[in-house]
Design a protein around this motif. Structure first.
Motif, mmCIF file in Angstrom:
data_model
loop_
_atom_site.group_PDB
_atom_site.id
_atom_site.type_symbol
_atom_site.label_atom_id
_atom_site.label_comp_id
_atom_site.label_asym_id
_atom_site.label_seq_id
_atom_site.Cartn_x
_atom_site.Cartn_y
_atom_site.Cartn_z
ATOM 1 N N LEU A 290 93.096 -13.704 -60.028
ATOM 2 C CA LEU A 290 94.646 -13.947 -59.700
ATOM 3 C C LEU A 290 95.096 -15.032 -58.718
ATOM 4 C CD1 LEU A 290 97.164 -12.242 -59.756
ATOM 5 C CD2 LEU A 290 96.437 -10.861 -57.881
ATOM 6 N N LEU A 291 94.123 -15.455 -58.047
ATOM 7 C CA LEU A 291 94.488 -16.772 -57.168
ATOM 8 C C LEU A 291 94.837 -18.037 -58.174
ATOM 9 C CD1 LEU A 291 92.088 -16.666 -54.025
ATOM 10 C CD2 LEU A 291 94.805 -16.329 -54.249
ATOM 11 N N ARG A 292 93.840 -17.985 -59.224
ATOM 12 C CA ARG A 292 94.088 -19.074 -60.037
ATOM 13 C C ARG A 292 95.197 -18.907 -61.024
ATOM 14 N NH1 ARG A 292 89.522 -21.516 -59.185
ATOM 15 N NH2 ARG A 292 87.644 -20.680 -59.144
ATOM 16 N N VAL A 293 95.671 -17.723 -61.569
ATOM 17 C CA VAL A 293 96.955 -17.543 -61.965
ATOM 18 C C VAL A 293 97.902 -17.956 -61.145
ATOM 19 C CG1 VAL A 293 98.248 -15.515 -62.870
ATOM 20 C CG2 VAL A 293 95.888 -15.582 -63.513
ATOM 21 N N LEU A 294 97.952 -17.803 -59.894
ATOM 22 C CA LEU A 294 99.029 -18.252 -58.891
ATOM 23 C C LEU A 294 98.950 -19.677 -58.732
ATOM 24 C CD1 LEU A 294 98.504 -15.034 -56.502
ATOM 25 C CD2 LEU A 294 100.392 -15.534 -57.976
ATOM 26 N N GLY A 295 98.154 -20.427 -59.201
ATOM 27 C CA GLY A 295 98.104 -21.825 -58.944
ATOM 28 C C GLY A 295 97.290 -22.661 -58.096
ATOM 29 N N VAL A 296 96.086 -21.647 -57.781
ATOM 30 C CA VAL A 296 95.212 -22.129 -56.716
ATOM 31 C C VAL A 296 94.123 -22.742 -57.631
ATOM 32 C CG1 VAL A 296 93.404 -21.677 -54.932
ATOM 33 C CG2 VAL A 296 95.716 -20.247 -55.148
ATOM 34 N N THR A 297 93.648 -24.216 -57.282
ATOM 35 C CA THR A 297 92.677 -24.616 -58.149
ATOM 36 C C THR A 297 91.378 -24.167 -57.782
ATOM 37 O OG1 THR A 297 92.557 -26.645 -56.430
ATOM 38 C CG2 THR A 297 93.911 -26.771 -58.314
ATOM 39 N N GLY A 298 90.177 -24.541 -58.803
ATOM 40 C CA GLY A 298 88.897 -23.797 -58.706
ATOM 41 C C GLY A 298 88.302 -24.399 -57.578
ATOM 42 N N ASN A 299 88.290 -25.643 -57.121
ATOM 43 C CA ASN A 299 87.275 -26.289 -56.284
ATOM 44 C C ASN A 299 87.664 -25.786 -55.003
ATOM 45 O OD1 ASN A 299 89.583 -27.828 -56.143
ATOM 46 N ND2 ASN A 299 88.488 -29.667 -56.098
ATOM 47 N N ARG A 300 88.568 -24.938 -54.714
ATOM 48 C CA ARG A 300 88.884 -24.484 -53.204
ATOM 49 C C ARG A 300 88.550 -23.002 -53.116
ATOM 50 N NH1 ARG A 300 94.937 -25.154 -53.179
ATOM 51 N NH2 ARG A 300 94.409 -24.555 -51.191
ATOM 52 N N VAL A 301 87.962 -22.569 -54.134
ATOM 53 C CA VAL A 301 87.771 -20.930 -53.860
ATOM 54 C C VAL A 301 86.234 -20.839 -54.270
ATOM 55 C CG1 VAL A 301 88.035 -18.834 -54.736
ATOM 56 C CG2 VAL A 301 89.999 -20.355 -54.761
ATOM 57 N N ASN A 302 85.437 -20.408 -53.216
ATOM 58 C CA ASN A 302 83.967 -19.827 -53.362
ATOM 59 C C ASN A 302 83.916 -18.468 -53.561
ATOM 60 O OD1 ASN A 302 81.164 -20.498 -53.653
ATOM 61 N ND2 ASN A 302 81.275 -20.393 -51.170
ATOM 62 N N VAL A 303 83.129 -17.825 -54.459
ATOM 63 C CA VAL A 303 82.805 -16.600 -54.618
ATOM 64 C C VAL A 303 81.524 -16.177 -54.091
ATOM 65 C CG1 VAL A 303 82.450 -14.630 -56.126
ATOM 66 C CG2 VAL A 303 84.700 -16.213 -56.394
ATOM 67 N N VAL A 304 81.221 -15.220 -53.236
ATOM 68 C CA VAL A 304 80.079 -14.920 -52.773
ATOM 69 C C VAL A 304 79.951 -13.277 -52.794
ATOM 70 C CG1 VAL A 304 78.425 -14.678 -50.622
ATOM 71 C CG2 VAL A 304 79.873 -16.771 -51.204
ATOM 72 N N SER A 305 78.683 -12.702 -52.888
ATOM 73 C CA SER A 305 78.678 -11.064 -52.890
ATOM 74 C C SER A 305 77.680 -10.986 -51.989
ATOM 75 C CB SER A 305 78.237 -10.641 -54.477
ATOM 76 O OG SER A 305 77.994 -9.123 -53.974
ATOM 77 N N PHE A 306 77.952 -9.737 -50.985
ATOM 78 C CA PHE A 306 76.971 -9.348 -50.157
ATOM 79 C C PHE A 306 76.690 -8.088 -50.483
ATOM 80 C CE2 PHE A 306 79.029 -12.700 -47.588
ATOM 81 C CZ PHE A 306 78.024 -13.461 -47.088
ATOM 82 N N GLY A 307 77.241 -7.324 -51.393
ATOM 83 C CA GLY A 307 76.807 -6.071 -51.835
ATOM 84 C C GLY A 307 77.011 -5.208 -50.720
ATOM 85 N N GLU A 308 76.103 -4.405 -50.512
ATOM 86 C CA GLU A 308 75.956 -3.303 -49.463
ATOM 87 C C GLU A 308 75.411 -4.122 -48.073
ATOM 88 O OE1 GLU A 308 73.390 -0.822 -51.922
ATOM 89 O OE2 GLU A 308 72.230 -0.666 -49.970
ATOM 90 N N GLU A 309 75.123 -5.114 -48.002
ATOM 91 C CA GLU A 309 74.493 -5.628 -46.774
ATOM 92 C C GLU A 309 75.326 -5.901 -45.413
ATOM 93 O OE1 GLU A 309 71.215 -5.727 -46.998
ATOM 94 O OE2 GLU A 309 71.676 -5.340 -49.204
ATOM 95 N N LYS A 310 76.532 -5.914 -45.368
ATOM 96 C CA LYS A 310 77.326 -6.228 -44.358
ATOM 97 C C LYS A 310 78.489 -5.105 -44.310
ATOM 98 C CE LYS A 310 76.911 -11.090 -43.816
ATOM 99 N NZ LYS A 310 77.447 -12.373 -43.554
ATOM 100 N N PRO A 311 78.300 -3.761 -44.047
ATOM 101 C CA PRO A 311 79.424 -2.717 -43.868
ATOM 102 C C PRO A 311 80.415 -2.903 -42.686
ATOM 103 C CG PRO A 311 77.340 -1.741 -43.188
ATOM 104 C CD PRO A 311 77.139 -3.239 -43.780
ATOM 105 N N LEU A 312 81.598 -2.716 -42.959
ATOM 106 C CA LEU A 312 82.502 -2.620 -41.725
ATOM 107 C C LEU A 312 82.141 -1.213 -40.933
ATOM 108 C CD1 LEU A 312 85.943 -3.547 -43.157
ATOM 109 C CD2 LEU A 312 84.565 -4.862 -41.505
ATOM 110 N N ASN A 313 81.762 -0.309 -41.799
ATOM 111 C CA ASN A 313 81.614 1.064 -40.909
ATOM 112 C C ASN A 313 80.086 1.547 -41.346
ATOM 113 O OD1 ASN A 313 81.589 3.836 -40.250
ATOM 114 N ND2 ASN A 313 83.853 3.580 -40.477
ATOM 115 N N ALA A 314 79.411 1.766 -40.555
ATOM 116 C CA ALA A 314 78.214 2.320 -40.789
ATOM 117 C C ALA A 314 77.911 3.928 -41.037
ATOM 118 C CB ALA A 314 76.991 1.764 -39.774
#
Length: 175
Positions: free
Chosen positions: A133-157
């Motif tokens: 969606l950010l790309r559709v809105l005009g944000v170029t690719g080299n400015r966005v980095n995607v990372v997944s933490f899965g279940e490793e960093k919960p906000l609520n335990a």
């Protein structure tokens, strides 16, 4: 001759079963304890209430304003964006387009249900849906980095639906 035929049949059956076994352990819905019927209503686990001030922003140096809400939440076992998430992402998209030197990391997270591998893949799909969606809105690719933490960093335990709903999210981390 008959013995060789039986041996070939057993070998083909073993290869076929081995191929089936390896494909079901990867990104299959239901690995996280679900029946794979997302949206069936059995456990919708609706997203928690977002920040009521979606349109608010935080003044930044140089006169620009960064959106105040920096998380979007997702329904159970889903990477689909709802209307509330779209509004938050659009606000970040406007900020990023107005500030071409700013970079952002999108961190995908999941609740504790499911295998580690499945949740890493789901967290990545969630972050990628925000990135698209950010790309559709005009944000170029080299400015966005995607990372997944899965279940490793919960906000609520905690281990209930409210805690799980808070943990199913993508966070915007500006760099």
């Amino acid at each position: 001759m008959k013995r060789q035929f039986e041996l070939v049949v057993l070998l083909v059956a073993a290869i076929g079963l081995g191929g089936c076994a390896s494909s079901t352990k990867t990104d299959t819905p239901g690995q996280d304890g679900t029946d794979g019927s997302t949206g069936s209503g059995a456990d919708t686990g609706s997203a928690p209430a977002q920040n009521e001030a979606v349109g608010e922003s935080i003044p930044q140096a140089g006169g620009s304003e960064r959106p105040a809400e920096w998380r979007v939440h997702f329904p159970f076992d889903s990477s689909t964006l709802d209307e509330e998430a779209r509004k938050i992402i659009e606000a970040h998209g406007r900020y990023l387009v107005a500030n071409p030197n700013v970079k952002v990391q999108l961190e995908g997270h999941c609740d504790e249900r499911g295998t580690r591998e499945y949740n890493l893949a789901l967290g990545e799909r969630r972050a990628q849906s925000v990135e698209k969606l950010l790309r559709v809105l005009g944000v170029t690719g080299n400015r966005v980095n995607v990372v997944s933490f899965g279940e490793e960093k919960p906000l609520n335990a905690d281990h209930d639906e409210q805690a799980w709903a808070f943990n199913r999210r993508v966070e915007f981390i500006y760099q």
